[in-house]
Design a protein around this motif. Structure first.
Motif, mmCIF file in Angstrom:
data_model
loop_
_atom_site.group_PDB
_atom_site.id
_atom_site.type_symbol
_atom_site.label_atom_id
_atom_site.label_comp_id
_atom_site.label_asym_id
_atom_site.label_seq_id
_atom_site.Cartn_x
_atom_site.Cartn_y
_atom_site.Cartn_z
ATOM 1 N N LEU A 185 -26.711 -4.879 18.461
ATOM 2 C CA LEU A 185 -25.849 -6.123 19.828
ATOM 3 C C LEU A 185 -24.197 -6.370 19.631
ATOM 4 O O LEU A 185 -24.516 -6.895 18.901
ATOM 5 C CB LEU A 185 -27.206 -7.658 20.459
ATOM 6 N N PRO A 186 -23.838 -6.109 20.811
ATOM 7 C CA PRO A 186 -22.040 -6.768 20.650
ATOM 8 C C PRO A 186 -22.021 -8.141 21.386
ATOM 9 O O PRO A 186 -21.550 -8.702 22.096
ATOM 10 C CB PRO A 186 -21.266 -5.479 22.305
ATOM 11 N N VAL A 187 -22.327 -8.553 19.611
ATOM 12 C CA VAL A 187 -22.452 -10.525 19.602
ATOM 13 C C VAL A 187 -21.884 -10.756 18.307
ATOM 14 O O VAL A 187 -21.903 -9.793 17.164
ATOM 15 C CB VAL A 187 -23.771 -11.171 20.483
ATOM 16 N N GLU A 188 -21.375 -11.839 18.041
ATOM 17 C CA GLU A 188 -21.174 -12.222 17.367
ATOM 18 C C GLU A 188 -22.259 -13.220 16.444
ATOM 19 O O GLU A 188 -23.606 -13.857 17.365
ATOM 20 C CB GLU A 188 -20.072 -13.516 16.926
ATOM 21 N N VAL A 189 -23.096 -12.573 15.702
ATOM 22 C CA VAL A 189 -24.447 -12.949 15.381
ATOM 23 C C VAL A 189 -24.021 -14.395 14.357
ATOM 24 O O VAL A 189 -24.035 -14.991 13.700
ATOM 25 C CB VAL A 189 -24.776 -11.777 13.756
ATOM 26 N N TYR A 190 -25.533 -14.718 15.144
ATOM 27 C CA TYR A 190 -25.363 -16.900 14.416
ATOM 28 C C TYR A 190 -25.291 -16.666 12.446
ATOM 29 O O TYR A 190 -26.597 -16.378 12.191
ATOM 30 C CB TYR A 190 -26.335 -17.476 15.357
ATOM 31 N N ASP A 191 -24.343 -17.384 12.546
ATOM 32 C CA ASP A 191 -25.059 -17.385 10.891
ATOM 33 C C ASP A 191 -25.639 -18.773 10.405
ATOM 34 O O ASP A 191 -25.075 -20.066 10.608
ATOM 35 C CB ASP A 191 -23.289 -16.964 9.534
ATOM 36 N N MET A 192 -26.922 -18.150 9.810
ATOM 37 C CA MET A 192 -28.158 -19.580 9.905
ATOM 38 C C MET A 192 -27.360 -19.806 8.178
ATOM 39 O O MET A 192 -27.705 -21.388 8.756
ATOM 40 C CB MET A 192 -29.407 -19.319 9.288
ATOM 41 N N THR A 193 -26.630 -19.731 7.462
ATOM 42 C CA THR A 193 -25.905 -20.777 6.553
ATOM 43 C C THR A 193 -25.158 -21.767 6.968
ATOM 44 O O THR A 193 -24.535 -21.889 5.819
ATOM 45 C CB THR A 193 -25.787 -19.663 5.350
ATOM 46 N N ALA A 194 -24.134 -21.610 7.337
ATOM 47 C CA ALA A 194 -23.053 -21.533 7.610
ATOM 48 C C ALA A 194 -23.000 -23.143 7.938
ATOM 49 O O ALA A 194 -22.183 -24.109 7.136
ATOM 50 C CB ALA A 194 -22.176 -21.673 9.383
ATOM 51 N N TYR A 195 -24.229 -24.045 8.730
ATOM 52 C CA TYR A 195 -23.898 -26.288 8.676
ATOM 53 C C TYR A 195 -25.076 -25.892 7.672
ATOM 54 O O TYR A 195 -24.778 -27.339 6.655
ATOM 55 C CB TYR A 195 -25.384 -25.183 10.599
ATOM 56 N N TYR A 196 -25.874 -25.191 7.268
ATOM 57 C CA TYR A 196 -26.885 -25.426 5.721
ATOM 58 C C TYR A 196 -25.428 -25.826 4.693
ATOM 59 O O TYR A 196 -25.283 -27.217 4.214
ATOM 60 C CB TYR A 196 -27.813 -24.603 5.303
ATOM 61 N N ASN A 197 -24.421 -25.357 4.654
ATOM 62 C CA ASN A 197 -23.267 -24.747 3.931
ATOM 63 C C ASN A 197 -22.452 -25.619 3.594
ATOM 64 O O ASN A 197 -21.825 -26.536 2.698
ATOM 65 C CB ASN A 197 -22.724 -23.702 3.227
ATOM 66 N N ALA A 198 -22.174 -26.530 4.883
ATOM 67 C CA ALA A 198 -21.420 -28.063 5.771
ATOM 68 C C ALA A 198 -21.426 -28.608 5.191
ATOM 69 O O ALA A 198 -20.805 -29.791 5.039
ATOM 70 C CB ALA A 198 -20.993 -27.281 7.351
ATOM 71 N N VAL A 199 -22.922 -28.829 5.601
ATOM 72 C CA VAL A 199 -23.421 -30.706 4.953
ATOM 73 C C VAL A 199 -24.322 -30.948 3.389
ATOM 74 O O VAL A 199 -24.134 -31.693 3.432
ATOM 75 C CB VAL A 199 -24.537 -30.771 5.851
ATOM 76 N N ARG A 200 -24.274 -29.887 2.869
ATOM 77 C CA ARG A 200 -25.287 -30.013 2.370
ATOM 78 C C ARG A 200 -25.056 -30.508 0.481
ATOM 79 O O ARG A 200 -25.389 -31.592 0.473
ATOM 80 C CB ARG A 200 -26.058 -28.304 1.469
ATOM 81 N N ASN A 201 -23.363 -31.134 -0.035
ATOM 82 C CA ASN A 201 -22.836 -31.256 -1.025
ATOM 83 C C ASN A 201 -21.813 -32.468 0.235
ATOM 84 O O ASN A 201 -21.359 -32.976 -1.170
ATOM 85 C CB ASN A 201 -22.439 -30.613 -1.469
ATOM 86 N N ARG A 202 -21.945 -32.653 1.443
ATOM 87 C CA ARG A 202 -21.685 -33.733 1.477
ATOM 88 C C ARG A 202 -22.130 -35.127 1.832
ATOM 89 O O ARG A 202 -23.560 -35.429 1.938
ATOM 90 C CB ARG A 202 -21.601 -33.867 2.915
ATOM 91 N N TRP A 203 -21.141 -36.257 0.952
ATOM 92 C CA TRP A 203 -21.867 -37.619 1.167
ATOM 93 C C TRP A 203 -21.264 -38.420 1.839
ATOM 94 O O TRP A 203 -22.617 -39.646 2.005
ATOM 95 C CB TRP A 203 -21.229 -37.721 -0.451
ATOM 96 N N VAL A 204 -20.339 -38.147 2.771
ATOM 97 C CA VAL A 204 -20.107 -39.511 3.777
ATOM 98 C C VAL A 204 -20.261 -38.453 5.194
ATOM 99 O O VAL A 204 -19.829 -36.979 5.272
ATOM 100 C CB VAL A 204 -19.043 -39.698 3.409
ATOM 101 N N GLY A 205 -19.813 -39.218 6.216
ATOM 102 C CA GLY A 205 -19.610 -38.216 7.524
ATOM 103 C C GLY A 205 -20.750 -38.323 8.553
ATOM 104 O O GLY A 205 -21.269 -37.298 8.340
ATOM 105 N N ILE A 206 -20.729 -38.860 9.755
ATOM 106 C CA ILE A 206 -21.441 -38.463 10.684
ATOM 107 C C ILE A 206 -20.976 -37.762 11.848
ATOM 108 O O ILE A 206 -21.847 -38.077 12.985
ATOM 109 C CB ILE A 206 -21.436 -40.138 11.227
ATOM 110 N N GLY A 207 -20.220 -36.775 11.765
ATOM 111 C CA GLY A 207 -19.688 -36.255 12.752
ATOM 112 C C GLY A 207 -20.732 -34.986 13.117
ATOM 113 O O GLY A 207 -21.299 -35.099 12.192
ATOM 114 N N ASP A 208 -19.874 -34.144 14.031
ATOM 115 C CA ASP A 208 -21.539 -32.842 14.667
ATOM 116 C C ASP A 208 -20.661 -31.405 14.030
ATOM 117 O O ASP A 208 -18.935 -30.959 13.981
ATOM 118 C CB ASP A 208 -21.175 -32.880 15.900
ATOM 119 N N TYR A 209 -21.459 -30.960 12.886
ATOM 120 C CA TYR A 209 -20.992 -29.849 12.138
ATOM 121 C C TYR A 209 -21.338 -28.572 12.600
ATOM 122 O O TYR A 209 -21.834 -27.562 12.685
ATOM 123 C CB TYR A 209 -21.297 -29.689 10.945
ATOM 124 N N SER A 210 -21.820 -28.471 14.257
ATOM 125 C CA SER A 210 -22.473 -27.522 14.701
ATOM 126 C C SER A 210 -21.574 -26.678 14.625
ATOM 127 O O SER A 210 -22.005 -25.481 14.855
ATOM 128 C CB SER A 210 -23.998 -28.265 15.494
#
Length: 482
Positions: free
Chosen positions: A451-476
């Motif tokens: 399909l002519p779309v940007e495929v949703y990356d299931m790992t992007a959010y996971y990698n952004a928050v996995r080792n994050r110690w602090v932060g209450i922002g929206d990383y979606s």
């Protein structure tokens, strides 16, 4: 794997559908980007991703600062002793005298102070009975299971979009056939009335033509309502009103038999994959519950300052560091029950894996057989249409010379209409069936369909928050193009 589109399998399908600017690919792309069910499933995956940093927090120290401040007013009053002539004594009021007997002068002390304290405590877990390791594995397996569930939702949504798109064209073509049939019967009724006037046929023939016309009008009205229902379904699933739709083609599925489809489905169906990771997560939960029965070791460091705690103008400062060991001996038995419960839940999850495999194999076989039978039906119905057209022409010619009745002509016309309707339905089943086979083997995704779309990356959010110690922002909004 991307599917190639067949170019001729469904040639001639929905011939009455006008040439359009909206293709199946565009409709599926719009669904992929905007469908609320799919967007909700992606948010659910991001929420599950947060379970991993929550589990990893078991390795990290905790720092707590506590403090207090206030005011204190303390008054201390001492009573005096008065003595009687016989030598005994009693407590008296601090002011005045009794019977001329005097004693020590009483005193009242008042102390005002502002007590305050501050404490900083750092606690570092050292060993938690293996709980952190088990919880991290459990969270990661849960994330993988949720990713598979997201793929299942994606396939379901895209399958619904295919059905809505085909249903719109199918019902539009059926309406066209019913309108055409109504027009034919109107002309048939007119011809029947003319023949009745000249005495060639009876009133019965006219009534038969009128009955068929009334039935055709009812069928046309029903088709109009069905088309509006299909339009509403299209808008709900795809998110936009249908315009002029192009004639889609079925997918060339990458399996050649029902057995092959079953084998691929058992290994690749998202529901099977999700069940496998859910079972792994359930096994990790056993270790989580066992950790409660094991010793716990932690390090603790504390620094404090205390002002005016007992007397004014006094300060105490200091600190301490300790290693703490906790060995559970007996806790009532609830923890043992939790371990036994976790074992049975793991057995349940393993059984569900087998159930999902059987269900995937059944769906793959069913989809394959439906597609195969629909393809065969298309060939048969096309032959039926050719024969019905020849038969109708012959019956009409014979009716002119009087060897056939009006009812014979009406029946021949109805038989041809039924055959054309069957062809429309069979061709629709061929297309939707090919997509159903793709879904059953786990290949009805945006990436597989190209399909002519940007495929949703299931790992992007996971990698952004996995080792994050602090932060209450929206990383979606984190997006990594694949």
């Amino acid at each position: 794997m991307r599917f190639a589109l067949l170019s001729a399998t469904a040639a001639g399908i929905f011939a009455g559908a006008p040439v359009s600017a909206q293709t199946m690919q565009e409709a599926l792309a719009s669904t992929y980007n905007n469908n609320p069910t799919l967007l909700s499933a992606r948010a659910q995956l991001r929420a599950v991703d947060e379970g991993v940093p929550q589990a990893l927090a078991g390795w990290r120290p905790t720092v707590v600062m506590a403090g207090s401040a206030g005011a204190a007013d303390v008054r201390t009053r001492s009573q005096a002793q008065a003595f009687r002539p016989d030598g005994s004594f009693y407590w008296r009021d601090p002011v005045g005298s009794v019977n001329g007997v005097t004693g020590p002068i009483p005193t009242t002390l008042r102390q005002e102070r502002t007590p305050a304290s501050a404490t900083v405590t750092l606690t570092q877990p050292i060993y938690r009975g293996g709980r952190t390791v088990a919880q991290t594995r459990q969270a990661e397996n849960t994330v993988l299971a949720q990713r598979a569930r997201l793929l299942a939702v994606e396939q379901q949504v895209l399958g619904d979009a295919v059905s809505a798109y085909i249903g719109m064209i199918q019902n539009a073509e059926l309406l066209r056939l019913n309108i055409n049939n109504e027009q034919v019967l109107v002309r048939q009724l007119q011809a029947t009335n003319e023949r009745f006037r000249v005495g060639e046929i009876t009133r019965t023939d006219v009534a038969q033509a009128e009955s068929r016309l009334a039935g055709a009008r009812a069928a046309r009205t029903q088709s109009e309502g069905t088309l509006q229902i299909a339009r509403a379904t299209f808008e709900r699933v795809i998110g936009a009103a249908p315009q002029r739709l192009t004639n889609p083609q079925p997918l060339a599925v990458p399996v050649r038999s029902a057995a092959e489809a079953q084998a691929v489905a058992i290994a690749n169906n998202p529901n099977v994959v999700s069940a496998l990771f859910a079972a792994a997560s359930s096994r990790d939960n056993i270790d989580v519950q066992v950790s409660v029965l094991l010793p716990q070791v932690s390090a603790n460091a504390q620094a404090f300052r205390q002002d005016n705690q007992s007397t004014a103008h006094m300060r105490q400062t200091g600190g301490q560091a300790t290693i703490n060991l906790s060995v559970p001996i007996f806790q009532g038995g609830a923890e043992h029950s939790a371990v036994r419960q976790a074992r049975q839940q793991a057995q349940q999850s393993i059984t569900q894996v087998d159930e999902q495999r059987r269900l995937a194999a059944q769906n793959a076989s069913q989809s394959w057989e439906q597609l195969r039978s629909a393809r065969s039906q298309v060939d048969s119905v096309r032959s039926q249409i050719r024969a019905a057209e020849i038969a109708l022409d012959g019956v009409q010619r014979e009716a002119i010379v009087g060897s056939r009745t009006t009812l014979d002509v009406l029946n021949a016309e109805q038989e041809l209409l039924n055959a054309r309707t069957s062809l429309v339905n069979a061709l629709s089943t061929v297309i939707t069936g090919s997509y159903s086979v793709a879904a059953s083997i786990g290949r009805l995704t945006a990436q597989d369909l190209g399909l002519p779309v940007e495929v949703y990356d299931m790992t992007a959010y996971y990698n952004a928050v996995r080792n994050r110690w602090v932060g209450i922002g929206d990383y979606s909004t984190v997006s990594v193009r694949r």
